[in-house]
Enzyme design. Structure first.
Site, PDB file in Angstrom:
ATOM      1  N   SER A 242      20.188   5.804  23.166  1.00  0.00           N
ATOM      2  CA  SER A 242      19.991   5.620  21.872  1.00  0.00           C
ATOM      3  C   SER A 242      19.840   4.056  21.467  1.00  0.00           C
ATOM      4  CB  SER A 242      20.941   6.327  20.742  1.00  0.00           C
ATOM      5  OG  SER A 242      22.278   5.649  20.805  1.00  0.00           O
ATOM      6  N   LYS A 243      19.232   4.064  19.983  1.00  0.00           N
ATOM      7  CA  LYS A 243      19.055   2.551  19.731  1.00  0.00           C
ATOM      8  C   LYS A 243      20.486   1.704  19.830  1.00  0.00           C
ATOM      9  CE  LYS A 243      15.072   1.681  17.262  1.00  0.00           C
ATOM     10  NZ  LYS A 243      14.390   2.692  16.470  1.00  0.00           N
ATOM     11  N   ARG A 244      21.649   2.273  19.377  1.00  0.00           N
ATOM     12  CA  ARG A 244      22.897   1.939  19.248  1.00  0.00           C
ATOM     13  C   ARG A 244      23.354   1.527  20.822  1.00  0.00           C
ATOM     14  NH1 ARG A 244      27.590   4.381  20.255  1.00  0.00           N
ATOM     15  NH2 ARG A 244      26.512   6.318  20.279  1.00  0.00           N
ATOM     16  N   GLY A 246      21.053   0.438  23.205  1.00  0.00           N
ATOM     17  CA  GLY A 246      20.370  -0.540  23.723  1.00  0.00           C
ATOM     18  C   GLY A 246      18.736  -0.030  24.134  1.00  0.00           C
TER      19      GLY A 246
END
Ligand code: GLU
Length: 474
Positions: A242-244, A246
């Site tokens: 996910s974005k978190r 990377g």
């Protein structure tokens, strides 16, 4: 002599070059380099609603930044629509595909029936053997491929092994829509064939597509390229990226201050390995990279490892080289424009002189910019909280003594001569060196941490140093 290896990277320009795509491109590029072949670039822009020029530009920019060069001009998939149509019609002539006039209502009914019977929704082949003279008037047909109904389609994958797909699960899927545009499945096959692609290296989310694509290759009597479906990248906790975790565009990594060489080195180890080697030069990577060594298990993206590797790359880089890398990255770093504005030749020289101390303390170019901030600060310097605390009444009085000692030094201004003066002063006052160095550091940099204080004195020079110290004395 063996034929030249041709790989390709085929991004859809619907967003930035994300980190998974960058790794796919890297693997394709490395394999081409390893074999003395070439990597082509195809922009899969047939989805006109979602494809943008900005995304294409960002992808080219990201690849270039990572040093992944493609051969020739990027190929627009949309630009090849006519060829896709021709091949679709040729398949009909060859009896390998057919026009299908089924209406939306019929298709919906098929799906409903399949659902009710607990089968996956599949087209039932009702136009497969029907005479075209039965075509309803005024209906524009789609073209469907005649998929085999018995046996199995095997994808001989270099990473996944032989993957078998029972043909009863493959229906007669659409290759050309009623408006004559190709489906993704069809366009990819025609393009890969025409581009002479010998090796398809891509994410394993395309593995089931590979079975359908094989059906098209077989229908055309074309050779199926070697396939290598690489496992996706997961987060450090094993969950989907996910974005978190990377899942960002490579431009975000540039803005976080990672060096392209370090990111490349980090990415190559996601799903591929060469013994226990963690740090490898580009030449080694090219020499060692082979599709057969790609791992079957999902790789995990770990920011901490990337950061540590980046720090290592920075430390082993030549100072002047690192300075150049820093300067070209400034426009992308937070606050970098401000630094760029103040980057006179004198400041560049100071930065270079300070580099050995700066790079010891920075794992990214953002941290480097932060550490170098004191060079760009204007008098009187703002103090951060910790620096302000060091400059209490006692700190300021120590500073006054240190100022006098430094001002009195007869030697040429250098790290060694300033150190000698400060040491002599500390000894005379019965102070520990740190008790003098800390307030000095605060006055000189506005912070409680910095490169060695005598290096800071040397880099700033006599006038600026004494001026900054004076500013903080009552
Ligand atoms: N355009 C596809 C994607 O971005 C890749 C297709 C392929 O590699 O065959 O996922």
């Amino acid at each position: 002599m063996t034929d030249t290896i041709v790989t390709r990277f085929a991004p859809s320009p619907t967003g930035y070059l994300h980190i998974g795509g960058a790794r796919t491109a890297l693997f394709n590029w490395l394999y081409a380099r390893h074999t003395g072949g070439k990597m082509l670039l195809r922009i899969e822009d047939t989805d006109r609603e979602r494809s943008t020029d900005a995304a294409t530009a960002a992808i080219l920019d990201g690849l270039t930044w990572l040093g992944l060069h493609w051969e020739g001009e990027p190929i627009s998939q949309f630009g090849r629509a006519e060829r896709h149509r021709d091949v679709g019609e040729e398949l009909v002539r060859l009896g390998k595909a057919y026009y299908c006039y089924a209406s939306q209502a019929e298709l919906e009914e098929m799906r409903e029936k399949a659902r009710a019977e607990g089968r996956p929704p599949r087209y039932d082949g009702r136009w497969r053997d029907r005479d075209p003279s039965e075509a309803p008037a005024g209906v524009k047909p789609v073209i469907r491929i005649k998929a085999p109904r018995e046996g199995e389609t095997i994808v001989r994958d270099r990473v996944q092994g032989d993957v078998r797909f029972p043909n009863k699960d493959l229906d007669d899927f659409i290759i050309l829509r009623s408006d004559g545009t190709p489906t993704y499945m069809h366009a990819v096959v025609v393009d890969d064939h025409d581009m002479g692609v010998t090796h398809i290296i891509r994410g394993d989310d395309h593995l089931t597509n590979a079975a359908r694509q094989t059906v098209i290759y077989d229908a055309m009597g074309w050779e199926v390229p070697v396939m290598a479906h690489i496992p996706l990248i997961h987060g450090a906790d094993g969950a989907k990226l996910s974005k978190r975790h990377g899942a960002l565009g490579v431009e975000a990594y540039r803005a976080m201050g990672y060096l392209p060489a370090a990111l490349r080195n980090y990415l190559v180890r996601l799903g591929w390995s060469h013994g226990d080697d963690e740090v490898m030069s580009l030449d080694d990577m090219i020499r060692w990279f082979d599709v057969d060594d790609i791992n079957k298990g999902a790789a995990r993206f770990d920011f901490q490892k990337l950061e540590a590797l980046n720090g290592l790359y920075m430390r082993k880089m030549d100072d002047a080289e690192l300075l150049d890398a820093f300067i070209v990255t400034l426009p992308y770093l937070p606050g970098g424009d401000e630094i760029l504005k103040r980057l006179t030749d004198d400041r560049k020289a100071q930065l270079l002189a300070a580099m050995p101390g700066l790079k010891e303390r920075a794992k990214t170019l953002v941290e480097l910019a932060d550490g170098a901030g004191f060079l760009f600060a204007e008098r009187p310097l703002p103090m951060d909280e910790k620096a302000a605390a060091l400059l209490d009444a006692n700190g300021r009085s120590v500073l006054a003594g240190a100022h006098a000692a430094l001002e009195g030094t007869q030697e040429p201004w250098s790290a060694a001569s300033t150190e000698a003066a400060v040491r002599a002063f500390a000894t005379e006052k019965g102070l520990k060196l740190g008790a003098v160095a800390q307030p000095l550091r605060a006055a000189l940099t506005g912070k409680a941490t910095s490169p060695g204080v005598f290096d800071v004195l040397a880099v700033l020079g006599r006038d600026e140093s004494l001026g900054r110290i004076r500013d903080k004395i009552d």
